[in-house]
Design a protein around this motif. Structure first.
Motif, mmCIF file in Angstrom:
data_model
loop_
_atom_site.group_PDB
_atom_site.id
_atom_site.type_symbol
_atom_site.label_atom_id
_atom_site.label_comp_id
_atom_site.label_asym_id
_atom_site.label_seq_id
_atom_site.Cartn_x
_atom_site.Cartn_y
_atom_site.Cartn_z
ATOM 1 N N LYS A 82 -17.292 37.702 78.132
ATOM 2 C CA LYS A 82 -16.868 38.377 76.899
ATOM 3 C C LYS A 82 -17.196 37.530 75.675
ATOM 4 O O LYS A 82 -17.663 38.029 74.663
ATOM 5 N N GLU A 83 -16.944 36.226 75.795
ATOM 6 C CA GLU A 83 -17.158 35.359 74.635
ATOM 7 C C GLU A 83 -18.622 35.252 74.249
ATOM 8 O O GLU A 83 -18.944 35.229 73.071
ATOM 9 N N HIS A 95 -13.567 36.394 80.877
ATOM 10 C CA HIS A 95 -13.563 36.081 79.458
ATOM 11 C C HIS A 95 -14.763 35.272 79.016
ATOM 12 O O HIS A 95 -15.210 35.362 77.879
ATOM 13 N N GLU A 110 -23.381 45.418 87.160
ATOM 14 C CA GLU A 110 -22.234 46.200 87.611
ATOM 15 C C GLU A 110 -21.052 45.289 87.889
ATOM 16 O O GLU A 110 -20.021 45.369 87.235
ATOM 17 N N MET A 166 -13.961 42.255 83.415
ATOM 18 C CA MET A 166 -15.032 41.381 82.956
ATOM 19 C C MET A 166 -14.420 40.063 82.532
ATOM 20 O O MET A 166 -13.485 40.047 81.743
ATOM 21 N N GLY A 177 -21.635 49.733 83.587
ATOM 22 C CA GLY A 177 -20.620 50.768 83.414
ATOM 23 C C GLY A 177 -21.140 52.081 82.873
ATOM 24 O O GLY A 177 -20.362 52.953 82.521
ATOM 25 N N GLU A 178 -22.467 52.261 82.800
ATOM 26 C CA GLU A 178 -22.997 53.509 82.239
ATOM 27 C C GLU A 178 -22.663 54.700 83.149
ATOM 28 O O GLU A 178 -22.483 54.536 84.343
ATOM 29 N N PRO A 179 -22.652 55.916 82.562
ATOM 30 C CA PRO A 179 -22.440 57.088 83.418
ATOM 31 C C PRO A 179 -23.533 57.129 84.482
ATOM 32 O O PRO A 179 -24.703 56.911 84.182
ATOM 33 N N MET A 184 -26.644 53.814 77.544
ATOM 34 C CA MET A 184 -26.010 54.125 76.267
ATOM 35 C C MET A 184 -26.662 53.341 75.142
ATOM 36 O O MET A 184 -26.647 53.740 73.997
ATOM 37 N N PRO A 217 -24.979 43.786 72.738
ATOM 38 C CA PRO A 217 -24.284 43.326 73.948
ATOM 39 C C PRO A 217 -24.196 44.394 75.025
ATOM 40 O O PRO A 217 -24.044 44.079 76.208
ATOM 41 N N LYS A 256 -20.918 41.973 87.637
ATOM 42 C CA LYS A 256 -20.947 40.716 86.886
ATOM 43 C C LYS A 256 -20.958 39.501 87.813
ATOM 44 O O LYS A 256 -20.706 38.379 87.376
ATOM 45 N N THR A 281 -23.559 44.920 79.876
ATOM 46 C CA THR A 281 -22.212 45.256 80.342
ATOM 47 C C THR A 281 -22.164 46.235 81.500
ATOM 48 O O THR A 281 -21.162 46.332 82.191
ATOM 49 N N LEU A 305 -20.909 37.501 74.880
ATOM 50 C CA LEU A 305 -21.390 38.799 74.415
ATOM 51 C C LEU A 305 -21.136 38.984 72.926
ATOM 52 O O LEU A 305 -21.841 39.734 72.250
ATOM 53 N N ALA A 306 -20.118 38.295 72.418
ATOM 54 C CA ALA A 306 -19.815 38.400 70.996
ATOM 55 C C ALA A 306 -20.878 37.707 70.153
ATOM 56 O O ALA A 306 -20.944 37.905 68.944
#
Lengths: 227, 613
Positions: free
Chosen positions: B6-7, B3, B94, B1, B21-23, B250, B15, B96, B19, B9-10
Motif C-alpha cells: 500500500k505504501e 501495508h 491477484e 493487501m 481485483g478487476e471484474p 479498469m 497504481p 500479491k 492491484t 503504491l502511493a
C-alpha cells in the motif's frame, strides 16, 4: 426526484445505491469507477434508465466523490429508473458478482436527502506501526490548540485555512490505533482529510505515509445520517 | 493487501496497474489448489492486458480446479525502483504473493526486445537467472509464445520452452508438475517426464558447439531428448471452445474490447512474415461457435466492441455469413464490430458496410512495399489497382482516414521502391480528392507507417541480412523528401531498435551473456523509445567480444546449422529455400488454399490442409 408525466403517472424516479469502496478498489479513479459501475449495472440487468438517441448512456450521479487511495463504507450513487417496484434488493447479488474486488453494494433504496444537503462526513484515520501513545498525544495536543493553520491547494490557487475552525475535536480510538474526525463535506464546504493528516505530520510528526483514511459516515445538514 | 505494498503504491503513477481485483479476475484459495501458475507478461499492464493469448490461457488453466493461474506484469520504471528500494519482491497481482511462492513461473515471448524485461522480472522476484543455478526448491521457469521458434539467446535461463499452441500442452504440463510435487522427484526426472509431452523443449538437454568462425557446429541432444522438437498443434481448433469471460481492466482502458480468434495460421505466405509460417496450417473456426462465444463474452464483460482477430481475417471462407450472424445481435445492442488485419485484395462493398454499421473507425491496410516488383519479391500479392479500388470503396463508405503499413530494408530494395511508397500514398490522396462522392468538408488523413524490415527465422528471408543502420537512415530521409502532400503523415521507428531486434531474432546462446550484462547495467523496456539505451548495449557487445553484426547483417547460407535447426514448426527448410529462390526471380506463390506448394505443414495435420477443387 420524481417525475410525473402529463397523465399524473409515475414515470422516472431516482434510486440510491449504497456501496463500500475498500482494499484494491481504493485505487480505482473516479472516471474508472463510473465505467465500472455502468458495466455492472448493464451486466446485472438492473432496470436503470438510459438516455435516448444514437449513443444511449446511463444516468449516474455520485453523492460525494472519494479521493484516490482513501477507503469508504459510506458511498452512494444515484441512478434513474422507470421500474415501478419498491424493492430492488434482489439485484444486489448480481451487481456484486459483476463488480471488482473491494466494491460491494450493501443496499438499494429510495433516496431521502438530496446530495446537495450533505454537510459533514466522519473519517477514521488509523496508523500502522506507530505507538498508540504518540497518536494519543497528538490528538490531545490538537484538541488543546486554539488554531491549526494549514495550506489548502486547489487547481489554481493556494489558501490558508484554520483547521480548528473547520474540524472540531478529534476522538482518539483505543482499539484502532487512530482517531475519528468530523470534517465539512459536500458542495458548500469540503475538506479533504489529507489536509488534516499532512498537518498532523508537520506539527506532531505523525507520518502521513503510515495513515489509512476511511470515510465511515456522511451526514446531512440536520445532523442525521445521509441516506 | 499488506501495508508495505500500500505504501509504495502511493508513490507511483497509475497504481491500479498493480492491484488486481478487476471484474473477471479469478481468486481461489491457495491452500486448496495443487498447483500455482504465475503467468508473466514482460511489458506493462496496459500492453499485457490487450494480449489475447494470455486471456485464453488464463481462463483455460483456471477452469482446472487443481490449478490457480495468476498474472504478473513488468512494473513500470517508477514502481520497479520503488520496489527495489523497499525490498519488496515481484508479486502476482491477484494474491500479491511473491513469485517464489509459485510452482511454475511462465513468460510469454512476444517480441525480442522484451527479453531484458524478462531478466529484470526474474531479478526482481529474487529468482536465480540461470537454470543450472536452480534446484527443486525454485519454481519451474518456462516460456511460450511466438519467439520460442528461436529463443536460443534465452536458453540458459529457462527450464522449459513450449513450441506451438498451448491449449493442450499447458494443462498437460501442469498435470505432470503437480504429480511430480506429490512424488517429490528430482528436477532432472521432472524435466525428462516433461520432454515427452509434444511441443515441450528442454534447452538444457541440448549442447551447442561452435566452429572457429562463430557459426554453429552441432546441436546435440542428451537425456533421451529427440534430435528435433516438433511444435504442438491444436488439430481440433475449428471446434475448440473460446474464452467466454475476460478480465476487464479498469486502468488504461483505451482500445479495450472483446476479441474472438476467428482463424489461426495464414495461407498467404508473405515471405517476410514469421507468424504466417509458424502457425501453419491455417485452420478456421466454426462460425456458429464464434458468434455464440462472442455473445457470451459480451454478456459477461459488458464490452461494446468485438474484434474479429487473426492474421488475415478476410481469408475466413465464411466471413460474410459470420458477420450477418453477429450483426443480428450486436446491432440492437449497439456493439461495434471491428475487423483489423483486412487484406487489400478482398475488401468488398458488403464488408465495408457491415463494419461501419455502428461506428466508423479508420481503415488500415498493409501494402508493405511501394512497387509491384518488390511486392512480388516479398509475395505480397496485391496490385496497385487493388489498393486504389479498396481505398475508393472505403471513401465511398464514409471513411476519411486511411492507414497504410510499409516496410523498408526489404531484400533487393532500391531507392525507386522507397519513392514507390510515397507515390502510392500520393495516388490515394489524389483518388480521394477527385472522387465526386466524397463527403463535403471532410479532409483526408493518410498516414503511412514504415517499419524497418527485420529478417526472422522460419521465413524464406531468414537467410537475408538486415540493411545497415546508415542505409536505413538514408532511406528514411529519401522517403521524407519524396512525400509531397501535407495530407500524408509519415511515421517510422528508430532503426537502432530494429537493429537490436534483428540481432536477437537470429541469435544463438552466446547472446545470453550479453543479455545478462546489459540488464545488470540497467537496460529494460528496450522497445520503448525513451527507455532504449543503445550505447549501453553496444558497449556490452564490445566488452564481451561479440559482434552483433554477425547476427543481424550477415547472409546465412543454406547449409549452415542455424540456432533453431533443432526446432520444427511444420514448414520445411527445403520449402523456405525454394521460396527464397523464387523471390530472387521476382516470382510469386499463390495462397496455399488455392494451390498447395508443399510447405510441409500438412504433415502436422496428417493430411491435406484444405479441400482443393
Amino acid at each position: 426526484m420524481v417525475q410525473i408525466n402529463y397523465w399524473g403517472a409515475l414515470v422516472l424516479r431516482i434510486i440510491r445505491i449504497f456501496f463500500t469502496k475498500t482494499g484494491e478498489a481504493s485505487y480505482i479513479s473516479h472516471l474508472d469507477l463510473q465505467r465500472v459501475m455502468a458495466r455492472a449495472l448493464r451486466k446485472s440487468q438492473f432496470p436503470a434508465w438510459y438516455s435516448k438517441g444514437f449513443n444511449p448512456h446511463i444516468y449516474m450521479s455520485f453523492a460525494l466523490p472519494l479521493p484516490l487511495m482513501q477507503e469508504s463504507v459510506a458511498e452512494t450513487m444515484d441512478c434513474k429508473t422507470e421500474a415501478e417496484q419498491e424493492d430492488f434488493s434482489n439485484y444486489i447479488d448480481a451487481l456484486n458478482g459483476a463488480l471488482p474486488k473491494g466494491l460491494v453494494v450493501k443496499k438499494i433504496e429510495q433516496p431521502v436527502y438530496a446530495p446537495t444537503e450533505i454537510a459533514t462526513a466522519l473519517y477514521q484515520i488509523c496508523y500502522i506501526d506507530i505507538e498508540k501513545k504518540i497518536i494519543k498525544q497528538a490528538v490531545e495536543q490538537y484538541n488543546a490548540s486554539s488554531s491549526a493553520k494549514a495550506i489548502r491547494k486547489t487547481k489554481r490557487s493556494e489558501s490558508e485555512v484554520d483547521l480548528r475552525s473547520l474540524v472540531s475535536d478529534l476522538t482518539f480510538l483505543e482499539t484502532e490505533d487512530g482517531f475519528t474526525a468530523i470534517l465539512p463535506a459536500g458542495n458548500q464546504v469540503n475538506l479533504n482529510p489529507e489536509i488534516l493528516v499532512n498537518y498532523l505530520e508537520g506539527e506532531y510528526q505523525l507520518p502521513a505515509g503510515k495513515a489509512d483514511i476511511l470515510r465511515k459516515q456522511v451526514f446531512a445538514a440536520d445532523g442525521k445520517e445521509f441516506c | 493487501m499488506n501495508h508495505e505494498i500500500k505504501e509504495i503504491l502511493a508513490k507511483v503513477q497509475k497504481p491500479g496497474r498493480y492491484t488486481g481485483g478487476e471484474p473477471g479476475s479469478v481468486y481461489k484459495e491457495k491452500d486448496k489448489v495443487e498447483l500455482r501458475f504465475a503467468f508473466c507478461f514482460p511489458d506493462t499492464y496496459e500492453v499485457g492486458m490487450s494480449y489475447l493469448g494470455m486471456k485464453i490461457l488464463y481462463e483455460l488453466l483456471n477452469k482446472m480446479p487443481a490449478v490457480w493461474c495468476e498474472r504478473c506484469f513488468m512494473p513500470w520504471v517508477d514502481m520497479a525502483d520503488v520496489m527495489q528500494e523497499a525490498g519488496i519482491p515481484l508479486f502476482a497481482i491477484e494474491s500479491k504473493d511473491p513469485l517464489i511462492d509459485f510452482d511454475i513461473v511462465g513468460f510469454t515471448l512476444q517480441y525480442e526486445l522484451s527479453y531484458s524485461n524478462i531478466l529484470w522480472m526474474l531479478t526482481m522476484a529474487g529468482i536465480p537467472l540461470r537454470a543450472e543455478q536452480r534446484g527443486e526448491e525454485w519454481p519451474l521457469i518456462v516460456a511460450g509464445g511466438p519467439c520460442v521458434c528461436n529463443a536460443e539467446p534465452l536458453a540458459p535461463f529457462f527450464d522449459v520452452m513450449f513450441l506451438g499452441e498451448g491449449e493442450e500442452q499447458l494443462p498437460a504440463v501442469c498435470a505432470v508438475v503437480a504429480q511430480a510435487k506429490k512424488e517429490k522427484i528430482s528436477k532432472l526426472e521432472l524435466l525428462k517426464r516433461l520432454s515427452k509431452i509434444e511441443g515441450v523443449y528442454i534447452p538444457s538437454f541440448y549442447t551447442v558447439t561452435y566452429l572457429p568462425d562463430g557459426k554453429i557446429d552441432a546441436i546435440t541432444p542428451e537425456n533421451g531428448a529427440p534430435a528435433v522438437v516438433h511444435k504442438a498443434l491444436l488439430k481440433n481448433f475449428n471446434h475448440f471452445p473460446l474464452p467466454e469471460n475476460f478480465v476487464v481492466p479498469m486502468v488504461g482502458a483505451v482500445h479495450d474490447r472483446a476479441q474472438i480468434e476467428v482463424l489461426r495460421g495464414c495461407v498467404r505466405g508473405c515471405r517476410f512474415c514469421q507468424a504466417g509460417f509458424i502457425y501453419r496450417p491455417m485452420r478456421q473456426r466454426d462460425t456458429k461457435l464464434l458468434s455464440e462465444s462472442a455473445q457470451a463474452l459480451c454478456d459477461n464483460t459488458g464490452y461494446e466492441e468485438v474484434s474479429l482477430t487473426s492474421l488475415s481475417t478476410s481469408d475466413h471462407t465464411e466471413l460474410e455469413p459470420l458477420l450477418d450472424d453477429m450483426l443480428a445481435w450486436t446491432a440492437p445492442r449497439h456493439i461495434n464490430l471491428s475487423l483489423p488485419s483486412l487484406r487489400v485484395d478482398n475488401f468488398t462493398e458488403s464488408l465495408a458496410q457491415k463494419t461501419t454499421k455502428v461506428r466508423k473507425s479508420s481503415l488500415t491496410f498493409a501494402p508493405e512495399a511501394g512497387t509491384q516488383r518488390l511486392r512480388d519479391v516479398i509475395n505480397k500479392n496485391v496490385t496497385e489497382e487493388e489498393i486504389e479500388r479498396t481505398c475508393l470503396l472505403a471513401f465511398n463508405n464514409g471513411y476519411s482516414s486511411v492507414k497504410l503499413y510499409f516496410m523498408m530494408g526489404l531484400p533487393s530494395e532500391t531507392m525507386e521502391d522507397i519513392e514507390g511508397i510515397a507515390n502510392t500514398a500520393q495516388r490515394v490522396v489524389d483518388l480521394y480528392y477527385s472522387n465526386p462522392k466524397k463527403l463535403k468538408g471532410k479532409g483526408l488523413r493518410v498516414s503511412i507507417s514504415v517499419a524497418c524490415f527485420v529478417p526472422k527465422p522460419m521465413t524464406p528471408f531468414q537467410y537475408c541480412p538486415q540493411d545497415s543502420e546508415a542505409l536505413l537512415k538514408e532511406k528514411q530521409k529519401h522517403l521524407l523528401q519524396s512525400v509531397q502532400s501535407k495530407k500524408i503523415q509519415v511515421s517510422y521507428h528508430d532503426s537502432r531498435i530494429s537493429f537490436l531486434e534483428a540481432v536477437f531474432a537470429k541469435g544463438d546462446r552466446k547472446l545470453a551473456d550479453v543479455l545478462e550484462l546489459a540488464v545488470k547495467r540497467g537496460c529494460r523496456f528496450d522497445g520503448w523509445d525513451d527507455q532504449f539505451k543503445f550505447d549501453v548495449w553496444m558497449q556490452t557487445f564490445a566488452d564481451l567480444g561479440i559482434d552483433p553484426h554477425f547476427y543481424a547483417n550477415r547472409t546465412i547460407t543454406f547449409e549452415e546449422v542455424k540456432p533453431w535447426s533443432h526446432l520444427d514448426y511444420g514448414v520445411t527448410e527445403k520449402f523456405l529455400q525454394d521460396e527464397f529462390i523464387l523471390a530472387t526471380k521476382q516470382t510469386t506463390t499463390p495462397p496455399c488454399n488455392e494451390k498447395c506448394s508443399n510447405c510441409g505443414a500438412n504433415k502436422l495435420l496428417g493430411g491435406a490442409c484444405f479441400a482443393y477443387h
